[in-house]
Design a protein around this motif. Structure first.
Motif, PDB file in Angstrom:
ATOM      1  N   ASP A 143       0.928  -1.250   0.021  1.00  0.00           N
ATOM      2  CA  ASP A 143      -0.213  -0.076  -0.026  1.00  0.00           C
ATOM      3  C   ASP A 143       1.013   1.252  -0.131  1.00  0.00           C
ATOM      4  N   GLY A 144       2.133   1.218  -0.014  1.00  0.00           N
ATOM      5  CA  GLY A 144       2.985   2.099  -0.276  1.00  0.00           C
ATOM      6  C   GLY A 144       3.633   2.891   1.169  1.00  0.00           C
ATOM      7  N   SER A 145       3.103   2.045   2.340  1.00  0.00           N
ATOM      8  CA  SER A 145       3.596   2.649   3.488  1.00  0.00           C
ATOM      9  C   SER A 145       4.846   1.623   3.959  1.00  0.00           C
ATOM     10  N   PRO A 146       5.544   2.205   4.968  1.00  0.00           N
ATOM     11  CA  PRO A 146       6.544   1.284   5.414  1.00  0.00           C
ATOM     12  C   PRO A 146       6.065  -0.134   5.631  1.00  0.00           C
ATOM     13  N   ALA A 147       6.991  -1.134   5.520  1.00  0.00           N
ATOM     14  CA  ALA A 147       6.556  -2.510   6.029  1.00  0.00           C
ATOM     15  C   ALA A 147       7.850  -3.303   6.414  1.00  0.00           C
ATOM     16  N   ARG A 148       7.633  -4.235   7.092  1.00  0.00           N
ATOM     17  CA  ARG A 148       8.666  -5.318   7.806  1.00  0.00           C
ATOM     18  C   ARG A 148       8.253  -6.661   7.593  1.00  0.00           C
ATOM     19  N   LEU A 149       9.044  -6.820   6.421  1.00  0.00           N
ATOM     20  CA  LEU A 149       8.973  -8.543   6.002  1.00  0.00           C
ATOM     21  C   LEU A 149       9.552  -9.424   6.470  1.00  0.00           C
ATOM     22  N   GLN A 150       9.081 -10.574   7.181  1.00  0.00           N
ATOM     23  CA  GLN A 150       9.701 -11.583   7.658  1.00  0.00           C
ATOM     24  C   GLN A 150       9.316 -12.962   7.321  1.00  0.00           C
ATOM     25  N   SER A 151       9.935 -13.934   7.352  1.00  0.00           N
ATOM     26  CA  SER A 151       9.571 -15.409   7.068  1.00  0.00           C
ATOM     27  C   SER A 151       9.953 -16.246   7.984  1.00  0.00           C
ATOM     28  N   ARG A 152       9.290 -17.601   8.214  1.00  0.00           N
ATOM     29  CA  ARG A 152       9.579 -18.405   9.314  1.00  0.00           C
ATOM     30  C   ARG A 152       9.299 -19.696   8.870  1.00  0.00           C
ATOM     31  N   ALA A 153      10.135 -20.550   8.708  1.00  0.00           N
ATOM     32  CA  ALA A 153       9.947 -22.184   8.291  1.00  0.00           C
ATOM     33  C   ALA A 153       9.774 -23.134   9.380  1.00  0.00           C
ATOM     34  N   THR A 154       8.990 -24.250   9.126  1.00  0.00           N
ATOM     35  CA  THR A 154       8.832 -25.208   9.968  1.00  0.00           C
ATOM     36  C   THR A 154       9.158 -26.465   9.271  1.00  0.00           C
ATOM     37  N   ASP A 155       9.891 -27.432   9.908  1.00  0.00           N
ATOM     38  CA  ASP A 155       9.966 -28.535   9.169  1.00  0.00           C
ATOM     39  C   ASP A 155       9.380 -29.776   9.543  1.00  0.00           C
ATOM     40  N   GLU A 156       9.284 -31.089   9.027  1.00  0.00           N
ATOM     41  CA  GLU A 156       8.586 -31.861   9.367  1.00  0.00           C
ATOM     42  C   GLU A 156       8.888 -32.784  10.651  1.00  0.00           C
ATOM     43  N   THR A 157       9.806 -32.154  11.169  1.00  0.00           N
ATOM     44  CA  THR A 157       9.956 -32.799  12.716  1.00  0.00           C
ATOM     45  C   THR A 157       9.085 -31.762  13.819  1.00  0.00           C
ATOM     46  N   GLY A 158       8.407 -30.807  13.263  1.00  0.00           N
ATOM     47  CA  GLY A 158       7.897 -29.828  13.879  1.00  0.00           C
ATOM     48  C   GLY A 158       8.644 -28.602  14.544  1.00  0.00           C
ATOM     49  N   TYR A 159       9.905 -28.666  14.377  1.00  0.00           N
ATOM     50  CA  TYR A 159      10.941 -27.331  14.429  1.00  0.00           C
ATOM     51  C   TYR A 159      10.499 -26.233  13.869  1.00  0.00           C
ATOM     52  N   GLU A 160      10.469 -25.220  14.439  1.00  0.00           N
ATOM     53  CA  GLU A 160       9.918 -23.854  13.939  1.00  0.00           C
ATOM     54  C   GLU A 160      11.272 -22.933  14.164  1.00  0.00           C
ATOM     55  N   GLN A 161      11.734 -22.294  13.067  1.00  0.00           N
ATOM     56  CA  GLN A 161      12.657 -21.195  12.870  1.00  0.00           C
ATOM     57  C   GLN A 161      12.418 -20.075  13.847  1.00  0.00           C
ATOM     58  N   PRO A 162      13.788 -20.168  14.676  1.00  0.00           N
ATOM     59  CA  PRO A 162      13.281 -19.008  15.829  1.00  0.00           C
ATOM     60  C   PRO A 162      13.524 -17.599  15.577  1.00  0.00           C
ATOM     61  N   ASP A 163      12.980 -16.634  16.347  1.00  0.00           N
ATOM     62  CA  ASP A 163      13.364 -15.165  15.851  1.00  0.00           C
ATOM     63  C   ASP A 163      14.744 -14.980  16.651  1.00  0.00           C
ATOM     64  N   ARG A 164      15.420 -14.026  16.332  1.00  0.00           N
ATOM     65  CA  ARG A 164      16.737 -13.648  16.627  1.00  0.00           C
ATOM     66  C   ARG A 164      16.875 -13.718  18.255  1.00  0.00           C
ATOM     67  N   GLN A 165      15.810 -12.775  18.600  1.00  0.00           N
ATOM     68  CA  GLN A 165      16.225 -12.831  20.211  1.00  0.00           C
ATOM     69  C   GLN A 165      15.915 -14.183  20.957  1.00  0.00           C
ATOM     70  N   ALA A 166      15.415 -15.140  20.608  1.00  0.00           N
ATOM     71  CA  ALA A 166      14.989 -16.672  21.020  1.00  0.00           C
ATOM     72  C   ALA A 166      16.324 -17.274  20.999  1.00  0.00           C
ATOM     73  N   LEU A 167      17.103 -16.992  19.826  1.00  0.00           N
ATOM     74  CA  LEU A 167      18.198 -17.560  19.508  1.00  0.00           C
ATOM     75  C   LEU A 167      19.444 -17.227  20.313  1.00  0.00           C
ATOM     76  N   VAL A 168      19.491 -15.665  20.601  1.00  0.00           N
ATOM     77  CA  VAL A 168      20.571 -15.045  21.342  1.00  0.00           C
ATOM     78  C   VAL A 168      20.325 -15.445  22.576  1.00  0.00           C
ATOM     79  N   ASP A 169      19.232 -15.478  23.246  1.00  0.00           N
ATOM     80  CA  ASP A 169      18.836 -15.983  24.557  1.00  0.00           C
ATOM     81  C   ASP A 169      19.393 -17.332  24.958  1.00  0.00           C
ATOM     82  N   ALA A 170      19.298 -18.265  23.809  1.00  0.00           N
ATOM     83  CA  ALA A 170      19.587 -19.607  24.110  1.00  0.00           C
ATOM     84  C   ALA A 170      21.497 -19.843  24.028  1.00  0.00           C
TER      85      ALA A 170
END
Lengths: 425, 425
Positions: B371-398
């Motif tokens: 729509d022409g306004s600022p946007a923030r694009l993200q994607s996250r994957a889940t695999d067949e084991t049920g594992y979901e790609q973490p966000d940066r903060q969760a990864l850094v915390d761990a």
């Protein structure tokens, strides 16, 4: 089923026995020094001096990265190239074939995709290239490449085969699989479905679509709208990157399973008028024995060919070999490939490499133990419609020998007692 | 689900509206003459002079076939190349990255496969190359390439990703997807399963296998036998042709889904002694916040990245865009990719291109109306084991910020009101 061709068990040393003769010879090892020279390749090394000497290329830093930034094959693979087919008087209305005997799996690297041009390869600036859609729509439209690339896209693995691939005429015994069957290649094509664009622009009902290329031949073919709306792609990429110039850069129509000339390269127009073009009347029709011609024979029917062993190759010592080849059908998936090693008297099912995809090459493989006597290798494919690849005689009986297109008879390679492989069709 | 992101219907002209700004400008058309100049690309042409003038490249014969016999990309694609990563002091212990922003589908052309070398690219004569198998077998064995190529073979599509791909450190806003995530590529690999060779030679029970390369680094990694017997490949071909030199010509170990350095290039030895090599102690271990290091972190976990729009690109006018990207998992198939355009507040499921293959790149796509306004694009994957790609903060915390490997946090691209796309991680 032949008893002596039963699938080898994973018993130890079954694949190795008798394999030494294939190798270039122990002389090739000499550069590695006495220790390596003492050990025959593939042979036991008990008592040898281990490990073997360090080869010269481990004693110094190798080439830096980005040499070059867009990589090229090893100099040792310099012979793996497309080769010109000899029929044409000019090099712009000509064809070159894919070295199937040197390839593995199902992907054709872009640099080895076969060529067939009617007036050479135009050097097109993609910023200036336009696709015009007219006749099919209320008001004509022109698209630039960046506009087309904004449409929803698809990526699909499909073969493209020239209708003139494979030979009605009998070929010399020295012919290779590249000579005989190299006008087929297989890539992952990315682009916009024609159906997406036609729906978007509000296409009017029509039975045919006309596709025109931006080469000096202005190559033009009529395409049934049913095909266009089914699975036709306005392709701008192959195997990940943008199309190669000789494959239609920057835009190509891809009609999966149809004869290759209809996948119009350097695509500049989609319209509804006219049809009955030169390429579907004087050319690309199939003259039958009764003097009538088959026209609009679009689909490339099921075919297969053994790529190893194939014409011009030489087997070494008797023993284990994996027979390998390619099968395909313009009507969908290959469901079965049978292989004979005795000229068609007995057949065994080959394994099909997964995933088996529609209108895509399928790699087949069969373990075989060559007993050192003359052999006659054949393969035949069956597709998901139940259609079975015919043998040469059945095909000639039905269609005669006046046509230059759509030959899909069984290929036979003969193996002599000395291991030489020759064409037998 | 955001209302303004509802999937566009195939209503006429939905994709086209607002698309003109993407194009280079009407000036690009001038070379085609007044008629074409009168018509805005993508716009209705009612009343315009049809058809457009014939472009210059249709007025003369194009380039002949076999120019050259092994084809190369269009000169207009000269910018689509691997680029050196800036971290290393030498060009032989260095890496170069794949231009993901310019690629389509899932195949990486061989010339663009990323590089990571520890001592440059050795120039190996395949006739002199040998693979020695020792320790695992009763008596050591040496194989030449032709012997290995006689074994039963497989062809499989797999990604290879450097464990150092993607960044724990915050990267500049100008970083591209090639800069940040370009140490991943995907090819069809053909070769012999390690399990086939080990069964053939009568391997003794062992927990580990040692793989050594024939480069000047003698790069050496320990591999669990369970992995070797599962799906490891002694690969000699990629995307149909023989391996490229920088990918291990003539022989490479491919360990699907494992960190790239374990897919040892220029493979010369498989043995059972020693392990705890430099590449799994001083390097390729992950230092945790508590001062201990994770070792033998083999698997590349699920990750995804949007490749269009991505850093450095510029959107034109508001309107329809197809968001597109790549997802993968070293544990198997990707089963879901979600995309957010508002920084993670709302998510929508992207379409996955079929076939979705195990330990292979998966192309995902989502229609989007900007729509022409600022946007923030993200994607996250889940695999067949049920594992979901973490966000940066969760990864850094761990795992903290001491490690240089195995970063798989969610990538965010920011789109400014002027269409500029920048890195936000």
């Amino acid at each position: 089923m032949e008893d002596d061709e039963a699938e080898p068990r994973p018993d130890r040393r079954r694949f190795l026995s008798g394999s030494l003769g294939v190798l270039g010879g122990a002389g090739a090892l000499a550069a590695n020094g006495p220790a390596a020279r003492a050990a025959e390749p593939g042979a036991d090394l008990a008592g040898a001096n281990l490990p073997p000497n360090v080869p010269a290329w481990m004693t110094r830093q190798g080439a830096p990265i980005l040499s070059p930034p867009y990589g090229v094959p090893s100099p040792f693979e310099a012979g793996v190239v497309r080769r010109r087919r000899s029929r044409s008087p000019t090099a712009t209305a000509a064809s070159s074939s894919t070295p199937l005997q040197d390839l593995h799996g199902i992907i054709t690297p872009n640099g080895l995709h076969f060529e067939r041009h009617h007036a050479g390869v135009p050097a097109i600036d993609p910023a200036q290239h336009r696709l015009m859609v007219h006749g099919l729509v209320e008001r004509p439209l022109i698209f630039g490449m960046e506009e087309l690339m904004r449409f929803p896209s698809v990526s699909r693995l499909h073969f493209i085969e020239c209708s003139g691939n494979s030979a009605w005429a009998q070929a010399p015994s020295s012919a290779t699989v590249q000579d005989l069957h190299g006008l087929i290649s297989c890539c992952e094509w990315t682009g916009v479905l024609v159906s997406t664009v036609l729906a978007e622009v509000g296409a009017k009902p029509a039975a045919w679509m006309l596709a025109e290329g931006a080469d000096a031949a202005g190559l033009t073919r009529s395409v049934p709208i049913a095909k266009a709306m089914d699975d036709a792609i306005l392709a701008y990429a192959q195997n990940g990157e943008r199309l190669r110039p000789e494959q239609g850069y920057p835009l190509r129509l891809v009609l999966p399973g149809f004869e290759g000339n209809m996948s119009v390269k350097w695509l500049r127009k989609l319209g509804d008028q006219p049809f009955q073009t030169r390429e579907e009347t004087a050319k690309y029709t199939d003259l039958m024995p009764d003097g009538l011609a088959r026209q609009f024979t679009f689909v490339m029917e099921a075919k297969s060919v053994i790529t190893f062993p194939s014409g011009g190759q030489v087997l070494g010592a008797k023993g284990f070999y994996e027979i390998s080849g390619l099968a395909w059908s313009g009507r969908g998936r290959v469901v079965r490939v049978e292989v004979s090693t005795d000229g068609g008297a007995n057949w065994r099912d080959a394994a099909l490499q997964e995933p088996v995809l529609s209108k895509c090459l399928t790699r087949f493989r069969l373990p075989w133990r060559w007993d050192g006597s003359p052999a006659r290798l054949q393969s035949r494919a069956t597709d998901e419609t139940g259609y079975e690849q015919p043998d040469r005689q059945a095909l000639v009986d039905a269609r005669g020998l006046n046509s230059g297109y759509h030959y899909n008879g069984v290929q036979e390679w003969r193996i002599a007692a000395d291991g030489a492989v020759t064409n037998a069709v």
